[in-house]
Structure formats: C-alpha cells, structure tokens
Motif scaffolding. Structure first.
Motif, PDB file in Angstrom:
ATOM      1  N   GLN A 720     -28.968  48.162 -69.608  1.00 53.16           N
ATOM      2  CA  GLN A 720     -29.323  48.574 -68.249  1.00 53.16           C
ATOM      3  C   GLN A 720     -28.993  47.457 -67.270  1.00 53.16           C
ATOM      4  N   VAL A 721     -28.303  47.812 -66.208  1.00 56.67           N
ATOM      5  CA  VAL A 721     -28.046  46.878 -65.123  1.00 56.67           C
ATOM      6  C   VAL A 721     -29.335  46.654 -64.340  1.00 56.67           C
ATOM      7  N   VAL A 722     -29.573  45.413 -63.927  1.00 53.53           N
ATOM      8  CA  VAL A 722     -30.717  45.105 -63.068  1.00 53.53           C
ATOM      9  C   VAL A 722     -30.212  44.398 -61.819  1.00 53.53           C
ATOM     10  N   ILE A 723     -30.968  44.518 -60.767  1.00 50.40           N
ATOM     11  CA  ILE A 723     -30.624  43.831 -59.520  1.00 50.40           C
ATOM     12  C   ILE A 723     -31.409  42.529 -59.466  1.00 50.40           C
ATOM     13  N   TYR A 724     -30.691  41.410 -59.434  1.00 49.74           N
ATOM     14  CA  TYR A 724     -31.310  40.084 -59.465  1.00 49.74           C
ATOM     15  C   TYR A 724     -30.706  39.265 -58.332  1.00 49.74           C
ATOM     16  N   GLY A 725     -31.398  39.258 -57.189  1.00 50.21           N
ATOM     17  CA  GLY A 725     -30.847  38.599 -56.010  1.00 50.21           C
ATOM     18  C   GLY A 725     -29.597  39.326 -55.550  1.00 50.21           C
ATOM     19  N   THR A 727     -26.910  39.494 -57.439  1.00 52.84           N
ATOM     20  CA  THR A 727     -26.131  39.781 -58.644  1.00 52.84           C
ATOM     21  C   THR A 727     -26.665  41.023 -59.350  1.00 52.84           C
ATOM     22  N   THR A 728     -25.864  41.535 -60.283  1.00 50.88           N
ATOM     23  CA  THR A 728     -26.265  42.714 -61.062  1.00 50.88           C
ATOM     24  C   THR A 728     -26.014  42.458 -62.550  1.00 50.88           C
ATOM     25  N   PRO A 729     -26.808  41.594 -63.167  1.00 54.43           N
ATOM     26  CA  PRO A 729     -26.635  41.329 -64.597  1.00 54.43           C
ATOM     27  C   PRO A 729     -27.054  42.529 -65.445  1.00 54.43           C
ATOM     28  N   THR A 730     -26.656  42.511 -66.712  1.00 51.01           N
ATOM     29  CA  THR A 730     -26.962  43.585 -67.635  1.00 51.01           C
ATOM     30  C   THR A 730     -27.901  43.084 -68.728  1.00 51.01           C
ATOM     31  N   VAL A 731     -28.964  43.829 -68.961  1.00 47.63           N
ATOM     32  CA  VAL A 731     -29.913  43.542 -70.034  1.00 47.63           C
ATOM     33  C   VAL A 731     -29.596  44.486 -71.187  1.00 47.63           C
ATOM     34  N   LYS A 732     -29.559  43.957 -72.419  1.00 46.23           N
ATOM     35  CA  LYS A 732     -29.099  44.748 -73.558  1.00 46.23           C
ATOM     36  C   LYS A 732     -30.138  44.793 -74.673  1.00 46.23           C
ATOM     37  N   VAL A 733     -30.094  45.918 -75.417  1.00 43.30           N
ATOM     38  CA  VAL A 733     -30.847  46.059 -76.662  1.00 43.30           C
ATOM     39  C   VAL A 733     -29.845  46.397 -77.757  1.00 43.30           C
ATOM     40  N   GLY A 734     -29.802  45.593 -78.801  1.00 42.68           N
ATOM     41  CA  GLY A 734     -28.845  45.811 -79.873  1.00 42.68           C
ATOM     42  C   GLY A 734     -29.236  46.946 -80.799  1.00 42.68           C
ATOM     43  N   ALA A 735     -28.289  47.369 -81.631  1.00 41.41           N
ATOM     44  CA  ALA A 735     -28.565  48.392 -82.636  1.00 41.41           C
ATOM     45  C   ALA A 735     -29.634  47.874 -83.600  1.00 41.41           C
ATOM     46  N   ALA A 736     -30.423  48.789 -84.160  1.00 39.41           N
ATOM     47  CA  ALA A 736     -31.536  48.372 -85.012  1.00 39.41           C
ATOM     48  C   ALA A 736     -31.837  49.437 -86.054  1.00 39.41           C
ATOM     49  N   ALA A 737     -32.415  48.993 -87.151  1.00 39.34           N
ATOM     50  CA  ALA A 737     -32.906  49.889 -88.199  1.00 39.34           C
ATOM     51  C   ALA A 737     -34.409  49.668 -88.331  1.00 39.34           C
ATOM     52  N   ILE A 738     -35.180  50.752 -88.263  1.00 40.00           N
ATOM     53  CA  ILE A 738     -36.639  50.688 -88.309  1.00 40.00           C
ATOM     54  C   ILE A 738     -37.125  51.428 -89.558  1.00 40.00           C
ATOM     55  N   THR A 739     -37.968  50.772 -90.339  1.00 45.04           N
ATOM     56  CA  THR A 739     -38.473  51.342 -91.586  1.00 45.04           C
ATOM     57  C   THR A 739     -39.930  51.765 -91.427  1.00 45.04           C
ATOM     58  N   ASP A 740     -40.241  52.994 -91.830  1.00 47.97           N
ATOM     59  CA  ASP A 740     -41.615  53.497 -91.845  1.00 47.97           C
ATOM     60  C   ASP A 740     -41.984  53.872 -93.281  1.00 47.97           C
ATOM     61  N   LEU A 741     -43.193  53.559 -93.679  1.00 49.66           N
ATOM     62  CA  LEU A 741     -43.654  53.853 -95.033  1.00 49.66           C
ATOM     63  C   LEU A 741     -45.058  54.422 -94.975  1.00 49.66           C
ATOM     64  N   ASP A 742     -45.287  55.523 -95.712  1.00 49.54           N
ATOM     65  CA  ASP A 742     -46.573  56.197 -95.742  1.00 49.54           C
ATOM     66  C   ASP A 742     -46.891  56.544 -97.203  1.00 49.54           C
ATOM     67  N   ILE A 743     -48.026  56.050 -97.724  1.00 49.99           N
ATOM     68  CA  ILE A 743     -48.421  56.282 -99.113  1.00 49.99           C
ATOM     69  C   ILE A 743     -49.783  56.966 -99.118  1.00 49.99           C
ATOM     70  N   SER A 744     -49.872  58.109 -99.816  1.00 46.15           N
ATOM     71  CA  SER A 744     -51.108  58.884 -99.844  1.00 46.15           C
ATOM     72  C   SER A 744     -51.522  59.174-101.281  1.00 46.15           C
ATOM     73  N   TYR A 745     -52.845  59.216-101.494  1.00 43.71           N
ATOM     74  CA  TYR A 745     -53.371  59.570-102.812  1.00 43.71           C
ATOM     75  C   TYR A 745     -54.622  60.417-102.628  1.00 43.71           C
ATOM     76  N   GLU A 746     -54.669  61.533-103.340  1.00 48.03           N
ATOM     77  CA  GLU A 746     -55.815  62.424-103.275  1.00 48.03           C
ATOM     78  C   GLU A 746     -56.912  61.888-104.189  1.00 48.03           C
ATOM     79  N   LEU A 747     -57.941  61.284-103.589  1.00 46.16           N
ATOM     80  CA  LEU A 747     -59.014  60.671-104.357  1.00 46.16           C
ATOM     81  C   LEU A 747     -59.793  61.703-105.146  1.00 46.16           C
ATOM     82  N   THR A 748     -60.047  62.814-104.532  1.00 49.43           N
ATOM     83  CA  THR A 748     -60.715  63.942-105.151  1.00 49.43           C
ATOM     84  C   THR A 748     -60.315  65.163-104.366  1.00 49.43           C
ATOM     85  N   LYS A 749     -60.625  66.330-104.835  1.00 49.66           N
ATOM     86  CA  LYS A 749     -60.192  67.543-104.156  1.00 49.66           C
ATOM     87  C   LYS A 749     -60.688  67.551-102.716  1.00 49.66           C
TER      88      LYS A 749
END
Length: 807
Positions: A720-725, A727-749
């Motif tokens: 995204q371009v931002v207005i800074y005085g 000038t119009t510099p660009t702020v960036k977010v790089g590519a990313a991999a996000i991991t989610d983990l969910d573990i469930s166990y039925e303790l009793t019925k």
C-alpha cells in the motif's frame, strides 16, 4: 410437514458430505445439492465451524473461505467493530442473510483509508457461531435474485433447529506474547416440544483483552529507547518525567479491549401445511481502543488565569486517550409460510437496528482548558444509529411443461426502509477541537436521513433436457432517493457425464450507496493533524466539485468446471470477472494545510463551510484536509476459485484432504475524478492492499472420539502506498504461510476437550520501515509497528483450549 422456499427458509441439518447438502442459496428450486449447483457455493457445517479456535465469526470465515478476508486492525472507531469482505471487493458488496432474510448493517462506518474503507456491512461478530447449523457462501453475483449489495456474493447463515438437546462450550486463550486474553462461553437450549415445533435459544459471552504490537514512540525515543536529540527544550523536561510505559508510551497499534454478549433464537411451529416461524438476536458490545499517546504540554499561566507565574503543565506524564463504544444491536424476523393449490409461499417481516454511543476517554480539550481553566477527561461524542425494516412475499410453483423436469417459477416482492442518524456530542466534546484523539459530532454533523425501496422479481429454473439446467432471474428496484434499476441474471450448467460438468453465469448488478456513505460526517485527528470526513451529499462537498453519490453498477461473468475424476474426489474450478462502474471509493487525504502552510485554500473553505473548527495547534504546525466518498472509479476484478476434497481410510479412521484457493486481482480501468482529487494511497488500496492469492490446504483426521485438524494457509504479498510529507513510499507485506492446528478428544459421551493454536509457528507480519531520520515512513508515531493491513493479522500466534458438551 414443513414447507420451505429455498433461499428464504432453513433446511434440515447438513450431511457429512458437503456436496450432498441441500442448499437454499443461489437457487429457488427445491432439493438442489451443493454438488448439483449451477453456481459456485461453499457449505460450512457446524462441525467445520467448531474447528476454528477464536470464537468470532469473522475469524471462522477467513480461515475457511479463501475469497473471504477479515480486517486485522481498524483505525479510530473501526478498531471497535472490525469488518470483512469477499472476493477483494468492498465489505458492502457481500449480502448477508440469516435464514434467507436480509441482515441489517452496522452503524459504525469504516472511515479511514484502507482495504475496508466505507464498510457498513452487517457485523458478523454479533452472530454467535454456536447458534449456526451451517453457512452457505455463494461466490457469484446475485443482485437480480436478492437485490442491492450482492455483487461479490451472498453469505447465508442457517440457524440450528435442533430438538431435545443442550449444547455449548467454554473456551480460553491468548496470544503467544501473553496479551489479548480471551474467554468465551455459549450454551444452546433446544427443548423437545413435539414433532411440529422447534425452539433453539443460544446465549454467548466473550471477553477479549488489549494487545500491543508497536515499538517505541518515535516522537520521543530512538529505536534503542534513548531520548531523541532533536526534542529541543522538551528534552530535559521529558528526561525528568517518568513517562508511562517508557519507551513504549504509544499503545495505538493493537486489539481493542471488548466484552460482547449476545442471545439468539430460532423457532417455528407447523400447523399442518402452514408454518409460523420467528428468529432474532440481541447483542451488547462495550469496547475501547487506544489512540496516539499525547505528550505533556504547557500553557501560559497568564493565558489561563490572567496572572504572572510559571507555565501550567497539563498532565505531567501525558495521557493515553481511548476511543470507546457502547453498542446495542438487535434483529427480529417473523413470518408464515406454507403451500396452497400447488403454490409455495412465504410472507415475512424483519426489523434490525444498530445503535452505538461513542466516547473519548482519558483525554483533554486543550482549547477549553486554555479558555476556562478546566477540561474533563472523558467525553460523550454522540451516537450513530442505523435501522432497516424489510418486508418480503415470495411465491413459487412447479409447472409441468413437458421438459425433463417441471419448471420452477418463483416471483415476489420486497419493501425496505432504511434510516441513519448521527447524534450530537456533549459540550466539551464539540468545543473547538473537542477531546484529543476523537472530537464529538457537531451540530452540522448531526441529522437523520431515510429512504425506502420497492422491488419485484421473477425467477425461472428449468431443465430443457436431463443434462442441462438453466436458471434466469430479473429484478426491478425503485429507490426513493435515486430512482429505478433493472438487473438480470442467467445461470446454466451442463453435465456432460457423471464425472464432468460445465457451468457459467452472466449477470448485471448494482449497489445503492449506503446512507452512511452519503451522510456520515466527522473529524479524524492525530497529534498534529486533522482531516474532516465530508458527506458527499452536502453543500461543503459541492464547493470542491463533488456530486451526490449514485448507485454502483456491475457486470458479472463466470465460467467453471465441476470434476469427479474418481469416486469421492470432488473438484470445482470457477473463473470470474466483475466489472464495476461508478464504484464508490474514498478520495484519500486531500490536503489544505501542510506543516502549518496553506496549500489549498478551497479545502479549508469547505471545512469552514461545514462548520468544523480545527485544533489551533494543528493550524499552527500541522496538516489539515478533507476526505470523502465519491463515485470515483470504474474497476475490473478478475479471479479464480478452486476447491477439492478427497477422503482416505487410515487404519480404523479416515483423513479428509481438502484444498481451496482464490486468485483475485482488481484494477482501476477508469478514474472518474481528477487525479488531483484522488490521492495516491487511495488507488493502491483498491489495487494492491490485498494479496492476489490465498490457498488453504487441510487434513482432518478422525479416529473414534479423537480428531486432528491441520490447516495451512498461504497468502500472497500485498502493499500500500502511503503519503509521507511530500513523498509516497510503499509499505509491503511479504508472502506467508500460516499453520493452524486443532486437536480434539471425546472424554466421555457428549463431552469433548480441544486444544489448538491459530498461527501455530507464530508468523509475524512485516513492520513499517523507517526513513533516513529513523521515523516510520507511513507517518505513524510508533517504531517497528506491524503493517496493519496484513491479511493474517498483526498479533502472531494464538493458543486456545475448549471444552464442548452436548446432551
């Protein structure tokens, strides 16, 4: 016996196979499954929704639907009610339904520049996830079927209609850093009231604490925490004062603190061919978010008290102002449906309202103190109120005309009233510049605005031959404030074999500008800046050459494949294009004053004409200007959606493999306002601030009462371009991999324990880079702050545990 008109009433619980679930969205024919749909539709059942750790419907959808993105951080009051969007378009371009009925929007407009600017869509966070049986996400333009707002698609939330059970959960978690502590709980009562009656009642409560992700305050400290050398006379004074949380005095970058309590019900009774039904919700949110830290400041004693002596030091340690909200949101629907003479019919009425009281806390009004010797610390800034009343009649009948199956003819009408109101703030909040960080609404901001809309539609679904489905719709709309509009849609699917089908859609759409976009007005301030949000439907906007808002229009095209190359392997691939004319966009910041120097007097004249008074300190050394919404651009959005799933047996259990992906790109094809009236940052918001692709790969392992859900989400880069005085510099977010983990166990019925983590590996977003002087290039007041438009959030990893029960 229960009768239903698809897309207007709930259906039975979904089956384990998503493709086998009977859908009610995107078609008005009965008995259509997701696998048979002529339009791309994703079905998320309640078991799938439970595999997301954070008890927040926005987070649920962003982790499960590739074309859906949720806001990680909002500026000013937007941080109190975060928004979301579909297919990279505006939050306002996705229509939200509950049990097929239109949901009202929020009253808290997203004003500041960013990917979610202008958002006034329904607040999904007000709907408790535990009340939901399934969600159907139609990823296709559907304005001809459902009316305004359905340009990007439709999110239809189907509520539970269970009998004879009590279910719920308790959950707790926090970010790896140790903040953002979250506690939540819900319970759903579904008493057995006989075969012809259902009643589900859900109560939900959640607390979420502050998070803080910024570094040192760049106005006072160097990156190593030492005081800056260019503070002048203030250097010695600040060195002597123990500033709070030094050097991390500025806490603006982080989550708000909030409590949310909601109740939701879903009920109905079948009298034998005729059913009455009702459902609704009430939610109460109290939240506050930190704004920029205000440094200690001095006022001449002679100025205030008229006597000689030392200067008066106001707040010797400075102060951390907060913006706060007390919000009440409710909705209720009542209706009756049945079948008479072969006609299925449904008559309903829905009323929704969102009412927000806004406050500025732990602040001060500098001019009020100078003029009177007194300032309160807490200010009531006024209120925002949005209402929607919708009435529908829907009729459908199957007609035998000698084709492969009966022709389904559906028709009906809708009458809708909307209102939006701004209430004035108290005296101290509106005296000159008001409380620092967020001034109250002025008399010139306040007002009430209304409009109504009448609509009628015709929908015909047929099978000319067994392998070919065609669905066509046409809709007429008449708005009291801008006139009439016709839209149409044709969807078709050809099943060439059991393993291969082709489907496609051609449609037109439109979106009426929300009353909030047309009439919202406020002043957005920083320590040395003030920008007035002008209503485009105002005389002040006319002074700058802007016209009243008019509707956006669109043309949607899609073409897709449905593949089943081997048993149990389901693949869908859909390409789409959305061309929009007169798209409503934010202008960005149009400056009238830069560093205390006038750069455009007409902008300052417009501010004065609207009755706004700017902070004298801003006028002396700061920046001032305006921003507003306008039909400023034509855009073209192109993309591809991919889904695939395949189950495999493993020992005595199974693994369900899934892959879903979205590629999406938006370009401005025509700018409808002068380049000088459209800031550089505004263009980049539309074209680059969202990642071009998002891929979700999942593996769900089940063995008896034990399950493990592993999900990997890949995000493309964004900027995204931002207005800074100057000038119009660009702020960036790089590519990313996000991991989610969910573990469930039925303790009793009926009793299940779950532990898990979102962003398991604690991936952190890029930070805003600094300029040659060591200051953030976006003009912020915090060093090493995360880029707030990051698609995967700013807080890093979040762990949680949950205990669920059902009896």
């Amino acid at each position: 016996m229960t009768y239903s008109i698809p897309a207007f009433a709930q259906d039975s619980a979904p089956q384990a196979d998503e493709g086998a679930a009977i859908i009610v969205t995107g078609t008005r024919a009965t008995g259509v499954t997701a696998a048979e749909s002529a339009a791309p539709i994703k079905v998320l059942d309640s078991a799938t929704l439970e595999k997301v750790g954070q008890p927040n419907l926005n987070q649920v959808l962003t982790q499960l639907v590739p074309s859906f993105t949720a806001e990680a951080f909002g500026g000013d009051t937007a941080n109190l009610t975060l928004s979301a969007r579909l297919r990279g378009l505006s939050p306002n371009h996705a229509l939200v339904l509950v049990n097929g009925k239109r949901r009202h929007g929020t009253s808290n407009l997203h004003v500041l520049s960013g990917p979610y600017q202008g958002g006034a869509a329904p607040d999904l966070d007000m709907i408790p996830p535990s009340a939901i049986a399934r969600i159907e996400v139609l990823e296709d333009g559907a304005a001809a079927q459902y009316g305004s707002d359905a340009i990007a698609g439709v999110i239809n939330i189907i509520l539970k209609d269970e009998k004879g059970s009590i279910s719920g959960n308790l959950t707790g978690g926090q970010y790896y850093k140790g903040d953002g502590t979250t506690f939540g709980g819900s319970v759903t009562f579904a008493p057995d009231m006989g075969p012809d009656t259902y009643l589900n009642f859900t109560m939900f409560h959640r607390y979420h604490g502050f998070s803080q992700r910024g570094g040192v305050d760049s106005r006072i400290y160097n990156e190593d925490g030492s005081l800056r050398d260019d503070l002048g006379e203030a250097h010695e004074a600040m060195a002597a004062i123990g500033l709070p949380n030094a050097p991390y005095t500025n806490r603006i970058v982080g989550d708000s603190r909030s409590t949310l309590s909601t109740v939701m019900y879903n009920a109905g009774h079948d009298f034998g061919g005729v059913e009455i039904y009702a459902f609704g919700s009430y939610g109460r949110r109290e939240a506050s978010a930190y704004e920029n830290y205000r440094q200690p400041w001095r006022v001449s004693r002679s100025t205030v008290l008229g006597e000689a002596g030392e200067d008066i030091l106001i707040s010797d340690t400075g102060f951390n102002p907060r913006e706060a909200i007390k919000e009440d949101d409710f909705s209720n629907t009542g209706g009756i449906k049945g079948e008479s003479g072969g006609f299925r019919w449904d008559i309903s009425t829905t009323y929704g309202q969102d009412y927000s009281k806004l406050y500025t806390l732990d602040s001060a009004n500098r001019t009020l103190f100078i003029n009177t010797g007194y300032t309160p610390s807490n200010f009531y800034d006024g209120f925002l109120k949005a209402t929607e009343w919708t009435n529908n009649i829907d009729i459908a009948k199957e007609v035998e005309v000698g084709l492969a199956s009966p022709v389904n003819v559906a028709f009906g009408g809708e009458y809708r009233e909307n209102s939006f109101q701004i209430g004035q703030g108290d005296f101290a909040s509106t005296y000159f510049e008001g409380g620092q960080s967020y001034p109250g609404f002025l008399a010139t901001d306040a007002g009430k605005h209304k409009r109504d809309n009448k609509a009628a539609y015709l929908d015909i679904a047929l099978n000319p031959v067994e392998m070919w489905k065609v669905d066509g719709a046409v809709r007429y709309e008449n708005y009291s404030d801008f006139g009439t509009k016709w839209t149409w849609k044709v969807t078709s699917r050809v099943d060439l074999s059991e393993q291969f089908a082709v489907r496609g859609t051609v449609s037109t759409g439109f979106r009426a500008p929300s009353l909030l976009e047309s009439y919202y007005s406020s002043t957005n301030v920083g320590p040395t800046s003030a920008y007035v949000q002008l209503p485009p439907n105002s005389d002040a906007a006319k002074l700058l050459g802007y016209d009243d808002l008019k509707p956006e229009t669109s043309k949607n095209l899609s073409l897709g494949l449905v593949l089943r190359p081997i048993p149990k392997l389901n693949i869908t691939l859909d390409a789409y294009q959305v061309k929009m004319k007169n798209r409503i966009v934010g202008t960005g910041s149009i400056q009238g004053l830069s560093s205390g120097t006038v750069v455009d007097q007409s902008v300052l004249d417009a501010i004065a004409a609207h009755g706004n008074v700017l902070d004298p300190y801003v006028l002396e050394v700061g920046d001032a200007g305006v921003s507003l919404f306008t039909n400023g651009a034509d855009t073209r959005t192109r993309g591809v959606d991919l889904t695939a799933s395949y189950p495999t047996p493993v020992g005595g259990g199974s693994i369900l493999w899934s892959l879903s992906a979205n590629y999406n790109e938006t370009k401005i094809t025509k700018l409808r306002i002068a380049e000088s009236l459209y800031a550089a940052d505004a263009r980049s918001v539309l074209e680059d601030a969202s990642p071009k692709y998002k891929v979700i790969a999942g593996a769900l392992f089940n063995l008896g009462g034990f399950s493990v859900n592993l999900r990997e989400t890949f995000y493309g880069k964004s900027s995204q371009v931002v207005i800074y005085g100057d000038t119009t510099p660009t702020v960036k977010v790089g590519a990313a991999a996000i991991t989610d983990l969910d573990i469930s166990y039925e303790l009793t019925k009926g009793l299940t324990l779950t532990v898990g983590a979102n962003n398991l590996l604690n991936k952190k977003t890029d930070t805003v880079p600094n300029d040659a002087d060591g200051l953030p290039i976006d003009g912020g007041a915090v060093l090493n702050a995360p880029v707030t438009f990051s698609p995967y959030g700013i807080n890093g990893g979040y762990w949680y545990s949950r205990i669920g029960f059902k009896f």
